[in-house]
Design a protein around this motif. Structure first.
Motif, PDB file in Angstrom:
ATOM      1  N   MET A  98       1.012  -1.191  -0.083  1.00 52.47           N
ATOM      2  CA  MET A  98       0.083  -0.223  -0.074  1.00 52.47           C
ATOM      3  C   MET A  98       0.891   1.346  -0.107  1.00 52.47           C
ATOM      4  N   MET A  99       0.616   2.065  -0.886  1.00 53.50           N
ATOM      5  CA  MET A  99       1.210   3.352  -1.014  1.00 53.50           C
ATOM      6  C   MET A  99       0.615   4.311   0.004  1.00 53.50           C
ATOM      7  N   LYS A 100       1.586   4.914   0.685  1.00 55.05           N
ATOM      8  CA  LYS A 100       1.234   6.220   1.545  1.00 55.05           C
ATOM      9  C   LYS A 100       1.482   7.359   1.046  1.00 55.05           C
ATOM     10  N   ASN A 101       0.877   8.323   1.205  1.00 54.76           N
ATOM     11  CA  ASN A 101       0.855   9.784   0.822  1.00 54.76           C
ATOM     12  C   ASN A 101       1.631  10.394   1.874  1.00 54.76           C
ATOM     13  N   THR A 102       2.749  11.115   1.578  1.00 54.49           N
ATOM     14  CA  THR A 102       3.560  11.591   2.527  1.00 54.49           C
ATOM     15  C   THR A 102       3.632  13.132   2.509  1.00 54.49           C
ATOM     16  N   ARG A 103       3.675  13.916   3.635  1.00 53.80           N
ATOM     17  CA  ARG A 103       4.112  15.178   3.912  1.00 53.80           C
ATOM     18  C   ARG A 103       5.262  15.408   4.840  1.00 53.80           C
ATOM     19  N   TYR A 104       5.993  16.492   4.450  1.00 50.76           N
ATOM     20  CA  TYR A 104       6.996  16.984   5.252  1.00 50.76           C
ATOM     21  C   TYR A 104       6.666  18.336   5.931  1.00 50.76           C
ATOM     22  N   ILE A 105       6.482  18.191   7.366  1.00 53.84           N
ATOM     23  CA  ILE A 105       5.819  19.600   7.950  1.00 53.84           C
ATOM     24  C   ILE A 105       6.674  19.611   9.246  1.00 53.84           C
ATOM     25  N   THR A 106       7.326  20.889   9.355  1.00 53.82           N
ATOM     26  CA  THR A 106       8.096  21.091  10.589  1.00 53.82           C
ATOM     27  C   THR A 106       7.307  21.775  11.783  1.00 53.82           C
ATOM     28  N   ALA A 107       7.398  21.703  12.816  1.00 48.59           N
ATOM     29  CA  ALA A 107       6.546  22.271  13.920  1.00 48.59           C
ATOM     30  C   ALA A 107       7.389  22.580  15.064  1.00 48.59           C
ATOM     31  N   THR A 108       7.053  23.511  15.805  1.00 53.36           N
ATOM     32  CA  THR A 108       7.813  24.073  17.040  1.00 53.36           C
ATOM     33  C   THR A 108       7.199  23.362  18.196  1.00 53.36           C
ATOM     34  N   VAL A 109       7.848  23.103  19.426  1.00 52.87           N
ATOM     35  CA  VAL A 109       7.294  22.399  20.471  1.00 52.87           C
ATOM     36  C   VAL A 109       6.775  23.782  21.132  1.00 52.87           C
ATOM     37  N   LEU A 110       5.295  23.713  21.699  1.00 52.50           N
ATOM     38  CA  LEU A 110       4.641  24.698  22.282  1.00 52.50           C
ATOM     39  C   LEU A 110       4.751  24.561  23.658  1.00 52.50           C
ATOM     40  N   ASP A 111       4.328  25.585  24.562  1.00 56.22           N
ATOM     41  CA  ASP A 111       4.127  25.353  25.982  1.00 56.22           C
ATOM     42  C   ASP A 111       3.343  24.134  26.240  1.00 56.22           C
ATOM     43  N   GLY A 112       3.946  23.650  27.397  1.00 53.92           N
ATOM     44  CA  GLY A 112       3.172  22.236  27.905  1.00 53.92           C
ATOM     45  C   GLY A 112       3.743  21.045  27.067  1.00 53.92           C
ATOM     46  N   ASN A 113       4.791  21.202  26.182  1.00 55.76           N
ATOM     47  CA  ASN A 113       5.442  20.230  25.360  1.00 55.76           C
ATOM     48  C   ASN A 113       4.332  19.756  24.404  1.00 55.76           C
ATOM     49  N   ARG A 114       3.706  20.783  23.793  1.00 54.20           N
ATOM     50  CA  ARG A 114       2.526  20.150  22.630  1.00 54.20           C
ATOM     51  C   ARG A 114       3.239  20.721  21.496  1.00 54.20           C
ATOM     52  N   LEU A 115       2.539  19.908  20.411  1.00 49.38           N
ATOM     53  CA  LEU A 115       2.594  20.025  18.977  1.00 49.38           C
ATOM     54  C   LEU A 115       1.503  20.366  18.570  1.00 49.38           C
ATOM     55  N   GLU A 116       1.437  21.459  17.422  1.00 45.26           N
ATOM     56  CA  GLU A 116       0.209  21.592  16.792  1.00 45.26           C
ATOM     57  C   GLU A 116       0.517  21.544  15.303  1.00 45.26           C
ATOM     58  N   ILE A 117      -0.104  20.882  14.631  1.00 42.16           N
ATOM     59  CA  ILE A 117      -0.011  20.507  13.111  1.00 42.16           C
ATOM     60  C   ILE A 117      -1.272  20.855  12.569  1.00 42.16           C
ATOM     61  N   GLU A 118      -1.296  21.698  11.521  1.00 42.47           N
ATOM     62  CA  GLU A 118      -2.443  22.026  10.663  1.00 42.47           C
ATOM     63  C   GLU A 118      -2.365  21.561   9.380  1.00 42.47           C
ATOM     64  N   THR A 119      -3.185  20.792   8.729  1.00 42.35           N
ATOM     65  CA  THR A 119      -3.299  20.284   7.390  1.00 42.35           C
ATOM     66  C   THR A 119      -4.830  20.457   6.769  1.00 42.35           C
ATOM     67  N   PRO A 120      -4.877  21.540   6.375  1.00 41.16           N
ATOM     68  CA  PRO A 120      -6.511  22.070   5.852  1.00 41.16           C
ATOM     69  C   PRO A 120      -6.998  20.754   4.851  1.00 41.16           C
ATOM     70  N   ASP A 121      -6.075  20.154   4.091  1.00 43.24           N
ATOM     71  CA  ASP A 121      -6.587  19.120   3.099  1.00 43.24           C
ATOM     72  C   ASP A 121      -7.022  17.841   3.682  1.00 43.24           C
ATOM     73  N   LEU A 122      -6.832  17.584   4.921  1.00 39.13           N
ATOM     74  CA  LEU A 122      -7.367  16.350   5.448  1.00 39.13           C
ATOM     75  C   LEU A 122      -8.799  16.556   6.261  1.00 39.13           C
ATOM     76  N   PRO A 123      -9.323  15.423   6.052  1.00 36.00           N
ATOM     77  CA  PRO A 123     -10.869  15.608   6.575  1.00 36.00           C
ATOM     78  C   PRO A 123     -10.662  15.342   8.178  1.00 36.00           C
TER      79      PRO A 123
END
Length: 96
Positions: free
Chosen positions: A1-26
């Motif tokens: 099975m072929m997987k669609n891959t995206r490379y996204i960088t993120a910054t660690v936020l307060d509380g050691n959280r990550l936030e990733i926005e991908t508007p094209d995913l449902p």
């Protein structure tokens, strides 16, 4: 099975959280996330972290290593200090 891959960088936020926005995913879509930690932080990996990596299936390890290789390509293309080591004459020294 072929997987669609995206490379996204993120910054660690307060509380050691990550936030990733991908508007094209449902909403509700299940995704896989692999974190590639920059070299400066990798020195702090514990032995158990390294064993956990080795316990991953070979395909997953190859994905992680491939992503790290891509990051190194970018590093060497943007950071040219290493080229200074490749310039100049080769000098052979002999003992008297």
């Amino acid at each position: 099975m072929m997987k669609n891959t995206r490379y996204i960088t993120a910054t660690v936020l307060d509380g050691n959280r990550l936030e990733i926005e991908t508007p094209d995913l449902p909403i509700g879509q299940t995704i896989e996330v692999i974190l590639v930690i920059p070299e400066t932080l990798q020195a702090s990996l514990t032995l158990s972290d390294r064993y956990a990596f080795l316990k991953l299936p070979i395909a997953e390890r190859q994905k992680v290593l491939s992503m790290q290789a891509e990051a190194m390509i970018e590093h060497y293309e943007n950071n040219t200090e290493w080229k200074d080591l490749m310039t100049g004459d080769i000098v052979e020294y002999s003992e008297p």
